[in-house]
Design an enzyme around this catalytic site. Structure first.
Site, PDB file in Angstrom:
ATOM      1  N   SER A  94      -5.331  -3.291  13.523  1.00 20.66           N
ATOM      2  CA  SER A  94      -5.491  -1.847  13.346  1.00 20.66           C
ATOM      3  C   SER A  94      -6.296  -1.158  14.428  1.00 20.66           C
ATOM      4  O   SER A  94      -7.171  -0.332  14.129  1.00 20.66           O
ATOM      5  CB  SER A  94      -6.115  -1.547  11.980  1.00 20.66           C
ATOM      6  OG  SER A  94      -5.197  -1.805  10.985  1.00 20.66           O
ATOM      7  N   SER A  95      -5.991  -1.456  15.683  1.00 21.72           N
ATOM      8  CA  SER A  95      -6.674  -0.712  16.745  1.00 21.72           C
ATOM      9  C   SER A  95      -6.321   0.778  16.660  1.00 21.72           C
ATOM     10  O   SER A  95      -7.160   1.629  16.950  1.00 21.72           O
ATOM     11  CB  SER A  95      -6.346  -1.286  18.121  1.00 21.72           C
ATOM     12  OG  SER A  95      -4.954  -1.309  18.325  1.00 21.72           O
ATOM     13  N   SER A  96      -5.118   1.107  16.214  1.00 18.32           N
ATOM     14  CA  SER A  96      -4.772   2.537  16.157  1.00 18.32           C
ATOM     15  C   SER A  96      -5.504   3.250  15.027  1.00 18.32           C
ATOM     16  O   SER A  96      -6.028   4.348  15.229  1.00 18.32           O
ATOM     17  CB  SER A  96      -3.266   2.761  16.087  1.00 18.32           C
ATOM     18  OG  SER A  96      -2.632   1.777  15.339  1.00 18.32           O
ATOM     19  N   GLY A 115      -2.329  -6.376  15.429  1.00 14.60           N
ATOM     20  CA  GLY A 115      -2.223  -6.157  13.994  1.00 14.60           C
ATOM     21  C   GLY A 115      -3.577  -6.093  13.315  1.00 14.60           C
ATOM     22  O   GLY A 115      -3.702  -6.335  12.113  1.00 14.60           O
ATOM     23  N   ASP A 174      -5.039   0.687   6.139  1.00 11.25           N
ATOM     24  CA  ASP A 174      -5.796   0.460   7.377  1.00 11.25           C
ATOM     25  C   ASP A 174      -6.913   1.485   7.537  1.00 11.25           C
ATOM     26  O   ASP A 174      -8.082   1.141   7.736  1.00 11.25           O
ATOM     27  CB  ASP A 174      -4.867   0.536   8.594  1.00 11.25           C
ATOM     28  CG  ASP A 174      -3.725  -0.444   8.507  1.00 11.25           C
ATOM     29  OD1 ASP A 174      -3.788  -1.349   7.651  1.00 11.25           O
ATOM     30  OD2 ASP A 174      -2.771  -0.302   9.289  1.00 11.25           O
ATOM     31  N   ASP A 214       0.800  -1.231   0.000  1.00 12.25           N
ATOM     32  CA  ASP A 214       0.000   0.000   0.000  1.00 12.25           C
ATOM     33  C   ASP A 214       0.827   1.272   0.000  1.00 12.25           C
ATOM     34  O   ASP A 214       0.282   2.354  -0.158  1.00 12.25           O
ATOM     35  CB  ASP A 214      -1.041   0.003   1.133  1.00 12.25           C
ATOM     36  CG  ASP A 214      -0.432   0.093   2.519  1.00 12.25           C
ATOM     37  OD1 ASP A 214       0.755  -0.268   2.680  1.00 12.25           O
ATOM     38  OD2 ASP A 214      -1.141   0.516   3.444  1.00 12.25           O
TER      39      ASP A 214
HETATM   40  C1  GLA Z   1       0.407  -1.883   8.514  1.00 14.55           C
HETATM   41  C2  GLA Z   1       0.313  -0.518   7.838  1.00 14.55           C
HETATM   42  C3  GLA Z   1      -0.399  -0.614   6.498  1.00 14.55           C
HETATM   43  C4  GLA Z   1       0.193  -1.710   5.631  1.00 14.55           C
HETATM   44  C5  GLA Z   1       0.363  -3.011   6.406  1.00 14.55           C
HETATM   45  C6  GLA Z   1       1.127  -4.059   5.624  1.00 14.55           C
HETATM   46  O1  GLA Z   1      -0.855  -2.341   8.846  1.00 14.55           O
HETATM   47  O2  GLA Z   1      -0.351   0.399   8.665  1.00 14.55           O
HETATM   48  O3  GLA Z   1      -0.358   0.640   5.864  1.00 14.55           O
HETATM   49  O4  GLA Z   1       1.394  -1.313   5.058  1.00 14.55           O
HETATM   50  O5  GLA Z   1       1.038  -2.810   7.641  1.00 14.55           O
HETATM   51  O6  GLA Z   1       0.417  -4.427   4.487  1.00 14.55           O
END
Ligand code: GLA
Length: 391
Positions: free
Chosen positions: A132-134, A130, A178, A40
């Site tokens: 994405s809580s943030s 991992g 995310d 990304d």
């Molecule tokens: C984290 C980052 C995302 C992405 C992933 C890996 O979640 O925040 O932007 O790069 O790692 O795909």
């Protein structure tokens, strides 16, 4: 991972900040990425889903310029204070930096709030998993500020503000996946996003007799921020070498054949391996999306497996714990595919599993994991949620 009702959260709000006007209550999910990892910030496609687990934020405006924050997840930290005139990163007050970062990012766009606020947060995404809580905290904060202050900000802009928070305030050079998948999520659909152009489509996730199983290593991601930024720099190094000869704007615009013919241009072996992952993962993700639309979950699963191999061997962002979860899951009957998801170095893996096989898979993988690692992992069947909303 329990949910709380709006009434319970409102009561906590009043207990924390005192009586007065009722706060408004917002929710944003977490995310799980099905495929398209570490592409990304290279302009590639990703295929994440928003989750029904996520973050609640209750906000009430104040008359002065004070900021008062409380998280039900970190009650021992108490009420954390600040003022609108002093928005800077606070080493001590960990989670509030994601809120302050959103104010910083809004400020960069010339949007200043006329008054401070009280904000109560509760989340049921396991921390550091991992999922994405943030980003969830950033998006729920943005959605609450938008509604309570009447800000003219679209959901895409909310996602960009969240990314800006990471890049400009927290110091993580993350991509847009995310925040975008959370801000633009749709129930029972994945977000097929072109991170180079931000054009996207919702792709129905119709898994028939199968479910999305999330497997949590319960290993907190450590050192991940510095490794993350290192990977990004390695991709940039590879692109710079290719650009000496090829007119390409990012690694995602290099097709497989062009890559194979020109990869010798990349001087460092490490950078070349990173680029190889990115180029092939971009192709896999486009292919996987086609398979999902066609209902060919067997092929989709194979692409997930290949994605994991590449993240482990070429991109070097997996770890022993993730490899064990993934390898054990892949051995189980009823598992169509499995891979690490998100930034790696711990956190979660994701698998597509036949509904009837789920209990067996959890038992077998759970046993093997605990035997090898010494502590248990955790499993969740994912439910795909929509974008941010007011309750
Ligand atoms: C984290 C980052 C995302 C992405 C992933 C890996 O979640 O925040 O932007 O790069 O790692 O795909």
């Amino acid at each position: 991972m329990t949910s709380m009702t709006k009434a319970e959260l409102t009561k906590s709000f009043f207990d924390t900040f005192g009586p007065g006007e009722a706060p408004r209550c917002f929710f944003a999910g977490g995310r799980v990425n099905l495929i398209g990892e570490y592409v990304d910030f290279n302009g590639g496609h990703v295929l994440p889903c928003a989750l029904t687990m996520g973050t609640w934020g209750l906000l009430r405006r104040r008359a002065d310029n004070r900021l008062r924050f409380f998280s039900l997840n970190f009650p021992q930290a108490g009420v954390l204070e600040g003022t609108l005139s002093d928005i800077r990163y606070q080493e001590r007050n960990q989670w509030t930096n994601y809120v302050l970062g959103m104010l910083f990012a809004l400020g960069e766009r010339g949007i200043e709030l006329p008054s401070g606020f009280e904000l109560l947060i509760y989340g049921n995404i396991p921390n550091g998993a991992g999922l994405s809580s943030s980003a969830s905290l950033e998006v729920v904060t943005g959605a609450a500020l938008r509604a309570c202050y009447g800000l003219d900000v679209t959901n895409v802009e909310l996602a960009l503000l969240g990314q800006r928070t990471e890049n400009g305030f927290i110091g993580l050079n993350s991509g847009i996946m995310d925040q975008f998948s959370i801000a633009l999520g749709k129930e029972d659909a994945a977000v097929f996003l072109n991170t180079g152009t931000l054009s996207y489509e919702h792709v129905p996730v119709e898994l028939g007799d199968n479910v999305i199983l999330i497997m949590n290593t319960c290993k907190r991601r450590s050192l991940s921020d510095s490794k993350y930024n290192e990977r990004r720099a390695e991709c940039e190094g590879a692109l710079k070498d290719l650009k000496k000869v090829l007119p390409v704007k990012d690694l995602a615009s290099v097709d497989l054949r062009t890559f194979e013919e020109n990869k010798h241009l990349i001087e460092s072996d490490v950078d070349r391996a990173r680029a190889e992952h990115v180029v092939y993962e971009c192709a896999r993700t486009v292919e996987a999306c086609k398979k999902l639309r066609a209902g060919d979950l067997i092929s989709f699963g194979r692409l997930m497996n290949a994605s994991h191999d590449s993240l482990r061997d070429l991109f070097a962002v997996s770890c022993r714990e993730l490899d064990i979860l993934v390898a054990e899951a892949q051995k189980c009957p009823g598992v169509l595919g499995a891979r690490m998801t998100g930034a790696g170095f711990g956190g979660c893996a994701v698998a597509i599993v036949n509904r009837d096989a789920v209990d067996g898979v959890c038992a077998r993988v759970g046993r093997a994991y605990e035997e090898a690692v010494g502590y248990p992992c955790a499993f969740y069947v994912a439910a795909i949620g929509g974008g941010p909303k007011e309750l």
